[in-house]
Motif scaffolding. Structure first.
Motif, PDB file in Angstrom:
ATOM      1  N   THR A 277      40.701  22.939   7.321  1.00 51.49           N
ATOM      2  CA  THR A 277      42.183  22.997   6.753  1.00 51.49           C
ATOM      3  C   THR A 277      43.159  22.397   7.386  1.00 51.49           C
TER       4      THR A 277
ATOM      5  N   GLY B 185      44.501  17.378  -4.261  1.00 46.92           N
ATOM      6  CA  GLY B 185      44.542  17.560  -2.685  1.00 46.92           C
ATOM      7  C   GLY B 185      44.979  18.998  -2.472  1.00 46.92           C
ATOM      8  N   VAL B 186      45.725  19.569  -3.286  1.00 46.43           N
ATOM      9  CA  VAL B 186      45.956  20.763  -3.055  1.00 46.43           C
ATOM     10  C   VAL B 186      44.844  21.915  -3.484  1.00 46.43           C
TER      11      VAL B 186
ATOM     12  N   ALA C 145      45.932  25.481   1.829  1.00 51.50           N
ATOM     13  CA  ALA C 145      44.477  26.110   1.904  1.00 51.50           C
ATOM     14  C   ALA C 145      44.226  27.037   3.029  1.00 51.50           C
TER      15      ALA C 145
ATOM     16  N   THR D 244      39.475  13.619  -1.623  1.00 48.30           N
ATOM     17  CA  THR D 244      39.518  14.908  -1.216  1.00 48.30           C
ATOM     18  C   THR D 244      38.360  15.603  -0.670  1.00 48.30           C
TER      19      THR D 244
ATOM     20  N   SER E  50      46.241  20.549   5.304  1.00 45.41           N
ATOM     21  CA  SER E  50      46.613  21.397   3.873  1.00 45.41           C
ATOM     22  C   SER E  50      46.952  22.654   4.328  1.00 45.41           C
TER      23      SER E  50
ATOM     24  N   THR F 238      47.155  15.383   1.267  1.00 44.26           N
ATOM     25  CA  THR F 238      48.586  16.119   1.128  1.00 44.26           C
ATOM     26  C   THR F 238      49.479  15.888   2.408  1.00 44.26           C
TER      27      THR F 238
ATOM     28  N   VAL G 235      41.108  21.617  -1.833  1.00 45.18           N
ATOM     29  CA  VAL G 235      41.024  22.222  -0.662  1.00 45.18           C
ATOM     30  C   VAL G 235      41.014  23.894  -0.677  1.00 45.18           C
TER      31      VAL G 235
ATOM     32  N   TYR H 219      47.809  14.006  -5.462  1.00 45.55           N
ATOM     33  CA  TYR H 219      48.264  15.386  -4.376  1.00 45.55           C
ATOM     34  C   TYR H 219      47.993  16.646  -5.202  1.00 45.55           C
TER      35      TYR H 219
END
Length: 413
Positions: free
Chosen positions: A366, A188-189, A374, A339, A371, A157, A192, A185
């Motif tokens: 994080t 990726g969010v 996260a 990721t 992130s 991200t 985490v 993406y």
């Protein structure tokens, strides 16, 4: 937009805000759903924003266009405004404990940030070799590398890595970087966010004990913070705004990496890094003479959550609009690998080599994964804002490293 046969007419701005509030309301309801102690939390807003982008992006675009508004700029405004609110709040919250924490764990934070990004780079290289062996989906080697680097920036991200990758590849390959970023993406969010919730459960951690292990503020610092100071306004909006203004300027400073700085590649802290850095400094000193530059604690908590919500909505709607069009299962799996692998390597390294406590470990991850969502989830899980100090310490290192790794991959492959 005309509703109920034209009885109600909603202009562009009002309709956009109406959509934002609908997504927020439904998203928080989804975030409350808990399965075996795990929930999406604020990331539920991101899921609903994605679905909204998939289903209603075109009607929203038509409405805004009819009212003379550009949907991409409008969503970027929401996303950026949210990001400024969130990271500035995090900086203020972490500031009083940040430098003490850094003094104690500086080498660990730097090393962990580098390890996480290097692990991400290694996983990206592995995906390049695997793809070239089993098939690149019709792309040539340069095109496939551009796709993988886009996947790497999406899986972390990381907007700076995304921008640096686009600047480094040939102009005709920029679209492939964008496609890869968009595909990776989403996980990726979410990946985490779930990781920082699942690890404490798998470790059967006693959260009261883990919270007690975090670095405490010194007595002297606490007395200074509670001293009789002059507050410009009761909520601290002025101090917050000043930090954000300076942070935006600092984030816009470009440092040349290659070329002459005009046509070559440059690095900047971006709005995120600039606002975070300045807020950390404000939060640490908390006053100029007798004038307080520290916002009220409740203001920071509200801005932190509001900012995260707006950021996820702006990014989610735009991402959802492109996801179905761009989705490719193979590339999505590559993104998942990029990721998960850095997080697992980072967690193991921090636990067994650096000997960091669980919450310092997860806070650093994080930051290392850059992130923002996260961190918001981890604060909710840990029930303390102290974890933000670990995020803030690792984030700048990871920010610089991921830009350099992305460029290295393009130049090497």
């Amino acid at each position: 937009m005309n509703l109920f046969g034209g009885v109600i007419t909603v202009n562009g701005v009002a309709f956009l805000l109406f959509c934002v509030f609908v997504i927020a309301a439904v998203g928080y309801l989804l975030g409350r759903v808990t399965i075996k102690g795990v929930s999406l939390g604020t990331a539920g807003v991101f899921i609903i924003a994605l679905l909204f982008g998939c289903l209603f992006f075109t009607p929203l675009q038509e409405n805004l266009t009819a009212n003379g508004m550009d949907i991409n700029k409008s969503l970027k405004l929401i996303e950026t405004f949210g990001l400024i609110l969130f990271v500035t709040s995090v900086g203020f919250i972490a500031g009083p404990k940040f430098f003490g924490n850094m003094k104690k764990n500086f080498k660990s934070y730097v090393l962990l940030g580098l390890i996480i990004i290097i692990a991400g780079g290694i996983s990206a290289m592995a995906c390049i070799y695997i793809g070239r062996a089993v098939g690149t989906g019709g792309l040539d080697n340069d095109g496939f590398t551009a796709m993988i680097v886009g996947l790497l920036s999406g899986s972390l991200t990381s907007t700076p890595a995304f921008s640096a990758a686009k600047d480094t590849v040939a102009p005709e390959l920029e679209s492939l970087v964008s496609v890869g970023h968009g595909i990776a993406y989403i996980f990726g969010v979410i990946g985490v966010v779930l990781f920082v919730q699942l690890i404490p459960k798998f470790a059967k951690a006693n959260m009261d004990e883990e919270r007690s292990k975090l670095v405490q503020v010194s007595e002297g610092k606490q007395k200074i913070y509670n001293g009789k100071l002059i507050h410009i306004d009761g909520f601290g909006f002025a101090a917050f705004s000043l930090a954000a203004i300076i942070g935006v300027f600092v984030g816009a400073i470009k440092i040349p990496l290659t070329g002459n700085g005009l046509s070559g590649t440059t690095f900047s802290l971006t709005t995120t890094g600039g606002c975070l850095l300045i807020a950390l400094i404000f939060g640490h000193f908390n006053r100029i003479g007798r004038i307080s530059i520290m916002p009220d604690e409740h203001t920071l908590k509200v801005f932190r959550e509001l900012g995260l919500m707006l950021f996820l909505i702006g990014a989610g709607i735009a991402g959802g609009a492109k996801f179905i069009e761009l989705f490719n299962l193979t590339y999505f799996i590559y993104g998942v690998i990029m990721t998960i692998f850095p997080m697992v390597v980072g967690y193991i390294f921090a636990k067994y080599v650096l000997k960091l406590s669980l919450l310092n470990n997860l806070g650093s991850i994080t930051g290392g994964m850059t992130s923002t969502p996260a961190l918001g989830t981890l604060i909710s899980v840990a029930k303390t804002e102290d974890v933000a100090a670990a995020y803030a310490a690792t984030y700048p290192i990871a920010l610089i490293a991921v830009v350099l790794v992305s460029q290295f991959l393009i130049l090497l492959f």
